[in-house]
Design a protein around this motif. Structure first.
Motif, PDB file in Angstrom:
ATOM      1  N   SER A   1      35.767  64.397  31.050  1.00 36.11           N
ATOM      2  CA  SER A   1      35.776  63.162  31.449  1.00 36.11           C
ATOM      3  C   SER A   1      36.301  62.212  30.242  1.00 36.11           C
ATOM      4  CB  SER A   1      34.631  62.591  31.945  1.00 36.11           C
ATOM      5  OG  SER A   1      34.355  63.223  33.320  1.00 36.11           O
TER       6      SER A   1
ATOM      7  N   ASP B   1      41.006  64.100  36.618  1.00 35.68           N
ATOM      8  CA  ASP B   1      39.639  64.541  36.200  1.00 35.68           C
ATOM      9  C   ASP B   1      39.061  65.360  37.230  1.00 35.68           C
ATOM     10  OD1 ASP B   1      37.707  64.952  34.558  1.00 35.68           O
ATOM     11  OD2 ASP B   1      36.724  63.247  34.851  1.00 35.68           O
TER      12      ASP B   1
ATOM     13  N   THR C   1      30.178  64.754  36.886  1.00 37.13           N
ATOM     14  CA  THR C   1      31.504  64.247  37.638  1.00 37.13           C
ATOM     15  C   THR C   1      31.493  65.437  38.847  1.00 37.13           C
ATOM     16  OG1 THR C   1      32.673  63.938  35.933  1.00 37.13           O
ATOM     17  CG2 THR C   1      34.008  64.053  37.717  1.00 37.13           C
TER      18      THR C   1
HETATM   19 MG   LIG Z   1      33.168  64.641  33.915  1.00 33.36          MG
END
Ligand SMILES: [Mg+2]
Ligand SMILES: Nc1nc2c(ncn2[C@@H]2O[C@H](COP(=O)(O)OP(=O)(O)OP(=O)(O)O)[C@@H](O)[C@H]2O)c(=O)[nH]1
Lengths: 306, 93, 484
Positions: A66, A105, A86
């Motif tokens: 990220s 991502d 994430t």
């Molecule tokens: Mg991440």
């Protein structure tokens, strides 16, 4: 083929910079082209429509995916020092050399074989999302474990760049990693970086561009399973696969996943859509296209509900 | 250059399970007595046969404990650690 | 890539292939896939030994090791968690006072007077300037000055702990307790994400693989006090409990009361998880594996900057879309008269018996109805309703109109307003409890539905904390009244 030799025909491949990222970039032809590209980087935030190339960010949890994503897109995807920050896909875009890149991502995953839910989001995207370049973000202080997912990715696609992140921590721990040797060994660009301090982003960008445009011809290293029982059992399945689905790339990976009872692969075989990128993508696309928060999660159905 | 993991094991003093190792004691993984997804998960996290492993931390209640393996620190509950067979590291080495 | 691969319309030969795979697995099962994993690791090991020079590979670890041995130690593990929480909240309570006062002066005195002067100059009719300035504007201004300062302090501090790497240590410390409650240790992580925002906490439960344990985490996430609720607790803790303490110790006592409420939420998380895992969500416990990352120095300036920008924008945005309409509605129901009384007065009278039973009052209950969209507007709604409806004291009743709100930040004015509205210490304590235990905000409910796609679980997640809140508040109110 020897994994150690880069194709001589590749026009001026962007050599990965082997210095630790906290030293100034090397001066020379490469450094120049890197800076020319850097000037051209335009962070586009979330405007990801009509992109020329798709870039995926893959890697173990907490390796800085990220952080890299934010550096390239100018977005503020949440970053935190724990594995699993994430949990869904996030998309952004950047532009360089007049080409537009959509960058995705992904949630961190330890390997492409596991089947926990957020890890499947990542794996499905690499398998069926059709990224033009897959950047595997790697923790330089835990290289051995991180290389597993690099090697697995190389089974699926050759268009891979390794972002050798956390070089600052590696240095603090007295580890030195020879990025150039690693690049030779894997047959793909390896970029040492310290993403959190903005180091190596330019080189990563250059590597992404050269792999996307084909300026750098990768020579992906493949793992040999030896001559044991696995190879003996894989080969007939691979032959059968080639017969049933002529032209299917990665038959070895597919055969391996079938042997491991991978549900989405078995389903694709049943439906006859295996390798038909469009059909397979169509099946996962609704998931991949809509906002991850809404649709990439199937209903939770514990036994008690019925 | 020195490999992170020596491929040849030092003479094992005896085989035991990971949950029986004392805090800060080290050993080498011999085998994983787990199946399916759990086995896959442990392999992913670096619990591979041959790897050196050390008991790094114990939580305030004694379970789970965290182990240093392949450069990372990973916490497991005692029930899981009990399924991992370990060769004790030769204390002399 | 060729698109002609694959037999069109199903594949009758597939069973052959799958049968072949099945028989290849015979006698080996997972061992075959293990062979591949071993091959990857062997190769990774080989490559690593070639490219990594690990001369001093244990150097630089001693700080992490030493710190971990303290933060997870038998003696210090749990006290450290409480101390850190307490420290963060004390800094928030103590630091929010002055900026709150400044913002209140700015918005509720200068801004408010300026707007009224402008309205007079333009000759706007009284109902219009009343609705827009005393309703919409004042609602937004209250939210802005009460909510923004505590959040602007709490969030950077919390983010720094997260960046430092403390959160996985908490999960490590708490796993045993979650395990005993039939839940998963990573629920500690979603619980801590819930301290920022319950909707974010619900999404972060995805890191829990087992659907059963994930549902437990979802159903209990509301016991984490979210950003919309911290300021309410801080304000009430300050004016009702902090004020009871000797001068100088006020903020310590206030912070302690907020920490106690937060820990009560953690206790409810364990309790309700245990009950759920023994009733509607019975099942096998899964395994726990969590990587503990190295400690990393937080980037203070960057964290301050992004939290401030992100949070300020968020608060302003929510203030606009939630509080402004709520302010308008409050003005309308307070000023439209039906049968000799305003609508608000009717509603408050209707809710008063229930409020009394809960140790609260009709104004608070009406505020919780108006504030279903967002927790942030509870306190402003309570104050606006109390000022316009519930207070008979003429010197205070005129205040909303006069715009003399500057004493507000030292708590005295709010305290005066609320005591004049009939509030006691019991009302304050029960409001803090009800703030912890009530239905999630609309965003969180929507997120629960998106994540579970189940009306049943969404309803349970919504009603469970509310029913608990009613039970707890009613019990305490009864006990206090019986003993006094
Ligand atoms: Mg991440
Ligand atoms: N020292 C150092 N820290 C870094 C570097 N890159 C990232 N970090 C930190 O590593 C932590 C994890 O970063 P993220 O970008 O959230 O990692 P991620 O790979 O997206 O993690 P998941 O989403 O959990 O898979 C954060 O605390 C970052 O600040 C780096 O180059 N050096």
């Amino acid at each position: 083929m020897t994994p150690n030799s880069l194709p001589a025909s590749a026009p001026a491949p962007v050599q990965p910079v082997a210095q630790p990222a906290n030293q100034p970039a090397a001066h020379g032809a490469c450094a120049t082209c890197v800076h020319a590209r850097h000037d051209a980087l335009r962070r586009l935030g979330v405007r990801a429509e009509a992109a020329d190339f798709v870039v995926a960010l893959l890697g173990n949890p907490n390796t800085g995916k990220s952080t890299v994503f934010n550096a390239l897109t100018g977005l503020r995807q949440h970053v935190g020092n724990w594995p699993g920050k994430t949990v869904s896909r996030a998309e952004g875009a950047f532009e360089t050399d007049g080409k537009k890149y959509r960058i995705v991502d992904l949630p961190g995953c330890y390997s492409l074989c596991s089947s926990s839910h957020h890890e499947e989001i990542a794996r499905d995207f690499i398998l069926f999302g059709g990224p033009d370049v897959t950047v595997v973000v790697v923790d330089a202080t835990r290289l051995e474990r991180n290389l597993v997912i690099v090697l697995q990715t190389l089974e699926i696609t050759g268009r891979v760049v390794v972002a050798l992140n956390l070089m600052d921590e590696a240095k603090r721990r007295g580890l030195s990693v020879d990025a150039r040797a690693l690049s030779r060994r894997l047959g793909i660009p390896v970029v040492p970086m310290a993403a959190r301090h903005g180091k190596g982003i330019d080189d990563l960008l250059a590597a992404i561009v050269s792999v996307a445009t084909g300026a750098y011809e990768t020579n992906p290293h493949r793992v040999h399973y030896g001559n044991g029982r696995l190879t003996a059992r894989l080969e007939p399945i691979m032959r059968q696969l080639e017969q049933l689905f002529p032209g299917l790339p990665n038959t070895r990976w597919v055969a391996l996943r079938l042997l491991d009872k991978d549900h989405s692969m078995i389903q694709a075989v049943r439906e006859g859509t295996l390798g038909n990128i469009e059909a397979m993508t169509a099946r996962v696309m609704p998931r991949l296209d809509t906002d991850a928060l809404q649709d990439d999660q199937p209903a939770l159905v514990p036994e008690e509900r019925s | 250059m020195q490999p992170l993991i020596q491929t040849e094991n030092p003479t094992p003093v005896g085989a035991t399970t990971l949950d029986r190792l004392a805090l800060h004691q080290a050993g080498r993984i011999l085998a994983l007595g787990l199946e399916g997804a759990e086995r896959r998960r442990l392999l992913d996290l670096g619990f591979v046969p041959g790897a050196r492993i050390e008991v790094e931390l114990e939580n305030p209640l004694g379970n789970p404990r965290a182990f240093r393996v392949l450069g990372g620190v990973v916490a497991l509950r005692t029930e899981q650690a009990a399924r991992i067979t370990i060769a004790l590291e030769n204390p002399a080495s | 890539m060729s698109t002609t691969i694959g037999a069109p319309g199903g594949n009758h030969e597939a069973p052959d292939l799958l049968g072949m795979v099945e028989s290849a697995r015979d006698g080996y099962g997972d061992a075959l896939a293990d062979d591949a994993m071993e091959a990857y690791y062997a190769e990774a090991n080989k490559i690593t030994s070639e490219v990594v020079d690990a001369q001093g590979r244990h150097q630089g670890l001693s700080f992490d090791r030493r710190l971990d041995r303290i933060l997870t130690s038998r003696i210090w593990g749990f006290p450290a968690m409480i101390l850190l929480l307490w420290g963060v909240l004390w800094l928030t309570v103590a630091g929010a006072n002055v900026p709150s006062a400044m913002l209140a002066t700015l918005t509720m005195e200068h801004g408010y007077n300026l707007l009224h002067a402008a309205a007079n100059f333009l000759g706007a009719p009284g109902w219009l300037s009343g609705f827009l300035i005393d309703g919409v504007y004042l609602g937004a201004a209250w939210v802005f000055s009460v909510m923004l300062p505590p959040m602007a302090i709490f969030f950077p501090l919390f983010t720094m702990l997260e960046d430092f790497g403390y959160l996985p240590r908490v999960a490590f410390n708490l796993d045993r307790l979650f395990h005993k409650a039939g839940a998963h240790g990573k629920q500690a992580l979603s619980m801590m994400m819930g301290l920022g925002c319950n909707a974010a906490g619900i999404v972060s439960t995805r890191i829990i693989d087992s659907p059963r344990e994930r549902l437990i985490a979802i159903l209990t996430n509301n016991f984490s006090i979210c950003n919309g609720r911290w300021p309410t607790l801080i304000l009430i803790g300050t004016i009702f409990l902090g004020a009871l303490a000797p001068a100088g110790l006020g903020s310590l006592v206030a912070a302690t009361s907020v920490v106690a409420t937060c820990l009560l939420g953690v206790a409810f998380t364990f309790l309700v998880s245990a009950v759920l895992s023994r009733t509607v969500l019975r099942g096998e416990t899964s395994t726990f594996s969590l990587e503990l990352p190295p400690y990393r120095p937080p980037r203070i300036m960057q964290t301050l900057y992004t939290s401030l920008i992100d949070r300020t924008l968020l608060v302003l945005w929510r203030a606009l879309i939630m509080a402004a309409p709520a302010g308008g509605i409050i003005w309308l129901i307070s000023n439209i008269t039906v049968a000799d009384q305003s609508i608000a007065a009717h509603l408050i009278a209707f809710l008063s018996p229930a409020g009394w039973l809960l140790g609260l009052n009709g104004v608070i209950l009406l505020a919780y109805v108006v504030a279903i969209p967002a927790n942030e507007i509870i306190i402003p709604t309570i104050l606006m309703l109390t000022l316009t409806i519930a207070i008979k004291d003429p010197s205070l009743a005129g205040m909303a109109q006069a715009g003399v709100m500057t004493e507000f930040a030292d708590g005295n004015l709010v305290r005066r307003i609320l005591t004049a509205g009939g509030w006691t210490t019991l009302t304050g304590i029960n409001l803090m409890l009800f703030c912890l235990l009530h239905n999630p905000c609309s965003t969180t409910i929507l997120t629960i539905w998106k994540e579970t796609r189940s009306a049943k679980w969404t309803a349970l997640a919504t009603l469970l904390p509310l029913l608990l809140g009613i039970a707890v508040c009613a019990t305490i109110a009864a006990l206090v009244r019986l003993t006094s």
